[in-house]
Design an enzyme around this catalytic site. Structure first.
Site, PDB file in Angstrom:
ATOM      1  N   ASP A 200      -1.790  -2.231  10.728  1.00 41.64           N
ATOM      2  CA  ASP A 200      -1.994  -2.105   9.276  1.00 41.64           C
ATOM      3  C   ASP A 200      -2.626  -3.351   8.652  1.00 41.64           C
ATOM      4  O   ASP A 200      -2.898  -3.355   7.452  1.00 41.64           O
ATOM      5  CB  ASP A 200      -0.652  -1.837   8.568  1.00 41.64           C
ATOM      6  CG  ASP A 200      -0.346  -0.350   8.493  1.00 41.64           C
ATOM      7  OD1 ASP A 200      -1.256   0.457   8.767  1.00 41.64           O
ATOM      8  OD2 ASP A 200       0.798  -0.008   8.170  1.00 41.64           O
TER       9      ASP A 200
ATOM     10  N   LYS B 139       0.850  -1.208   0.000  1.00 38.25           N
ATOM     11  CA  LYS B 139       0.000   0.000   0.000  1.00 38.25           C
ATOM     12  C   LYS B 139       0.868   1.234   0.000  1.00 38.25           C
ATOM     13  O   LYS B 139       2.040   1.198   0.391  1.00 38.25           O
ATOM     14  CB  LYS B 139      -0.947   0.008   1.214  1.00 38.25           C
ATOM     15  CG  LYS B 139      -0.286  -0.106   2.600  1.00 38.25           C
ATOM     16  CD  LYS B 139       0.372   1.150   3.117  1.00 38.25           C
ATOM     17  CE  LYS B 139       1.129   0.958   4.407  1.00 38.25           C
ATOM     18  NZ  LYS B 139       1.978   2.082   4.797  1.00 38.25           N
TER      19      LYS B 139
ATOM     20  N   GLY C 244       9.822  -1.021   4.234  1.00 37.05           N
ATOM     21  CA  GLY C 244       9.888   0.101   3.298  1.00 37.05           C
ATOM     22  C   GLY C 244       8.747   1.091   3.437  1.00 37.05           C
ATOM     23  O   GLY C 244       8.659   2.041   2.669  1.00 37.05           O
ATOM     24  N   GLY C 245       7.828   0.855   4.386  1.00 35.04           N
ATOM     25  CA  GLY C 245       6.693   1.765   4.542  1.00 35.04           C
ATOM     26  C   GLY C 245       5.543   1.445   3.611  1.00 35.04           C
ATOM     27  O   GLY C 245       4.616   2.239   3.455  1.00 35.04           O
ATOM     28  N   MET C 246       5.586   0.247   3.000  1.00 34.95           N
ATOM     29  CA  MET C 246       4.487  -0.166   2.117  1.00 34.95           C
ATOM     30  C   MET C 246       3.665  -1.301   2.719  1.00 34.95           C
ATOM     31  O   MET C 246       2.836  -1.911   2.037  1.00 34.95           O
ATOM     32  CB  MET C 246       5.025  -0.570   0.745  1.00 34.95           C
ATOM     33  CG  MET C 246       5.555   0.623  -0.049  1.00 34.95           C
ATOM     34  SD  MET C 246       6.019   0.157  -1.721  1.00 34.95           S
ATOM     35  CE  MET C 246       4.437  -0.264  -2.460  1.00 34.95           C
TER      36      MET C 246
ATOM     37  N   GLY D  68       4.288  -4.386   3.642  1.00 34.84           N
ATOM     38  CA  GLY D  68       4.384  -5.719   3.020  1.00 34.84           C
ATOM     39  C   GLY D  68       4.071  -6.856   3.977  1.00 34.84           C
ATOM     40  O   GLY D  68       3.340  -7.785   3.621  1.00 34.84           O
ATOM     41  N   GLY D  69       4.621  -6.787   5.196  1.00 28.10           N
ATOM     42  CA  GLY D  69       4.351  -7.848   6.168  1.00 28.10           C
ATOM     43  C   GLY D  69       2.866  -7.917   6.514  1.00 28.10           C
ATOM     44  O   GLY D  69       2.268  -8.995   6.558  1.00 28.10           O
TER      45      GLY D  69
HETATM   46  P1  ATP Z   1       4.527  -0.804   7.785  1.00 27.31           P
HETATM   47  O1  ATP Z   1       4.370   0.102   6.610  1.00 27.31           O
HETATM   48  O2  ATP Z   1       3.315  -1.647   8.107  1.00 27.31           O
HETATM   49  O3  ATP Z   1       5.142  -0.156   8.988  1.00 27.31           O
HETATM   50  P2  ATP Z   1       6.870  -1.816   6.547  1.00 27.31           P
HETATM   51  O4  ATP Z   1       6.516  -1.882   5.098  1.00 27.31           O
HETATM   52  O5  ATP Z   1       7.682  -0.646   6.983  1.00 27.31           O
HETATM   53  O6  ATP Z   1       5.571  -1.923   7.389  1.00 27.31           O
HETATM   54  P3  ATP Z   1       7.417  -4.642   6.581  1.00 27.31           P
HETATM   55  O7  ATP Z   1       8.096  -4.954   5.295  1.00 27.31           O
HETATM   56  O8  ATP Z   1       5.986  -4.992   6.705  1.00 27.31           O
HETATM   57  O9  ATP Z   1       7.653  -3.107   6.955  1.00 27.31           O
HETATM   58  O10 ATP Z   1       8.273  -5.381   7.709  1.00 27.31           O
HETATM   59  C1  ATP Z   1       8.683  -4.860   8.946  1.00 27.31           C
HETATM   60  C2  ATP Z   1       9.493  -5.965   9.674  1.00 27.31           C
HETATM   61  O11 ATP Z   1       8.642  -7.086   9.939  1.00 27.31           O
HETATM   62  C3  ATP Z   1      10.635  -6.537   8.828  1.00 27.31           C
HETATM   63  O12 ATP Z   1      11.833  -5.868   9.095  1.00 27.31           O
HETATM   64  C4  ATP Z   1      10.707  -8.009   9.239  1.00 27.31           C
HETATM   65  O13 ATP Z   1      11.681  -8.222  10.214  1.00 27.31           O
HETATM   66  C5  ATP Z   1       9.363  -8.319   9.893  1.00 27.31           C
HETATM   67  N1  ATP Z   1       8.552  -9.319   9.117  1.00 27.31           N
HETATM   68  C6  ATP Z   1       7.948 -10.405   9.596  1.00 27.31           C
HETATM   69  N2  ATP Z   1       7.267 -11.058   8.642  1.00 27.31           N
HETATM   70  C7  ATP Z   1       7.426 -10.371   7.502  1.00 27.31           C
HETATM   71  C8  ATP Z   1       6.983 -10.558   6.175  1.00 27.31           C
HETATM   72  N3  ATP Z   1       6.189 -11.588   5.805  1.00 27.31           N
HETATM   73  N4  ATP Z   1       7.339  -9.637   5.263  1.00 27.31           N
HETATM   74  C9  ATP Z   1       8.112  -8.579   5.624  1.00 27.31           C
HETATM   75  N5  ATP Z   1       8.588  -8.374   6.850  1.00 27.31           N
HETATM   76  C10 ATP Z   1       8.243  -9.250   7.807  1.00 27.31           C
END
Ligand code: ATP
Length: 292
Positions: A132, A10, A95-97, A99-100
């Site tokens: 999220d 997102k 990355g702020g998108m 993904g997890g």
């Molecule tokens: P948000 O925007 O929700 O803050 P984000 O995009 O910044 O999230 P994500 O890629 O969702 O960050 O991941 C944050 C941390 O969660 C990662 O550094 C990783 O250690 C942990 N993690 C656990 N499961 C997953 C997964 N399936 N995909 C990505 N990261 C994961």
């Protein structure tokens, strides 16, 4: 049985930061939109030679949020044979998108396609996995309030496209929020309510309300984000911003030729930012489970 689902990342078209709640999380008002940059989840059910649920996710170290989703489902009595989940990451990590969160939400959709999961159980589990996750249960456009976990779904909008520019480093969401506090960025409750009303009125009139209160905090931690934003603007993008807590930056292109312009801008950036890509807004159908 084998199933497959996409877990779209997102972008936050706007993100207004409010005061800290009693549970330690910040209140936010945000407009989220799912995009076609997506992780892929493949699930093999029984007969796969596994006695317990297994999650394989190259590139992600430590406990996986999808394994937590499966454990939560089992605790709630999800009656399916053991599954083996393989996740292909395409959404930039940390990355702020989101993904997890998107992966966890896709797992909940896949689980319901394998054996019944009451809607209320999926909703509760989603909120317990992360603020999220609820908004990603059904990809599309939504307004998130509370800490992001209170979701109001909106109709899809046409006539725009994105350029997504991943950065070659990660940012911890918690650290960006701490930096925002240090810089005194959070709004008070009255200001946040006013931004919420402004967002609702922009949505009603079909306008885009853009802005990210977390952007100065992300820039303070990683000044190179500023260079990426300049480059994106210089390459012909209409609006360039940080997504969520960063560091991924994105541009919104609007108008009849939005998709073609997004393609052109992405191509201009590809040499300097590997992984820069154009992306389309996506909805529920894009993330629906299907047989593979
Ligand atoms: P948000 O925007 O929700 O803050 P984000 O995009 O910044 O999230 P994500 O890629 O969702 O960050 O991941 C944050 C941390 O969660 C990662 O550094 C990783 O250690 C942990 N993690 C656990 N499961 C997953 C997964 N399936 N995909 C990505 N990261 C994961």
């Amino acid at each position: 049985m084998k199933l497959f689902a996409r877990a779209p990342g997102k972008v936050n078209l706007c993100l207004f930061l409010g005061p800290v709640r009693s549970d330690g999380r910040h209140e936010v008002v945000t407009l989220l939109e799912s995009v076609s940059v997506a992780d892929e989840l493949s699930v093999a059910v029984a007969g796969a030679g596994t006695a317990v649920d297994e999650v394989l996710c190259a590139g992600v170290k430590g406990p996986n949020i999808v394994a937590r989703a499966l454990a939560g489902l089992r605790e709630q009595g999800w009656d399916a044979p053991p599954v083996r989940v393989v996740i292909r990451k395409r959404v930039p990590l940390a990355g702020g998108m989101g993904g997890g969160s998107a992966d966890a939400a896709a797992m909940l959709r896949l689980a319901a396609a394998i054996a019944p999961v009451p809607v209320a159980v999926a909703a509760e589990l989603a909120a317990s996995l992360g603020a999220d996750v609820p908004s990603q249960l059904l990809p599309g456009v939504s307004i998130g309030t509370g800490a992001g976990e209170v979701v109001e779904r909106l109709d899809a909008r046409e006539g725009h496209a994105f350029v997504i520019v991943p950065q070659p480093y990660e940012l911890s969401t918690a650290e960006v929020y701490r930096e925002a506090d240090r810089l005194g960025l959070p709004r008070d409750a009255a200001d946040l309510s006013a931004r919420h009303r402004e967002l609702l009125s922009a949505v009603c009139s079909g306008a885009y309300l853009l802005g990210n209160d977390l952007e100065p905090a992300a820039l303070s931690l990683r000044p190179d984000i500023g260079r990426a934003l300049h480059t994106l603007r210089d390459s012909g993008a209409d609006h360039a911003m940080v997504s969520g807590s960063g560091p991924t930056v994105f541009a919104l292109c609007t108008g009849a030729d939005a998709h073609a312009r997004a393609d052109t801008v992405a191509a201009r950036l590809a040499a300097r930012y590997p992984g820069a890509t154009s992306a389309a807004p996506v909805g529920e159908e894009f993330g629906a489970p299907r047989g593979s």
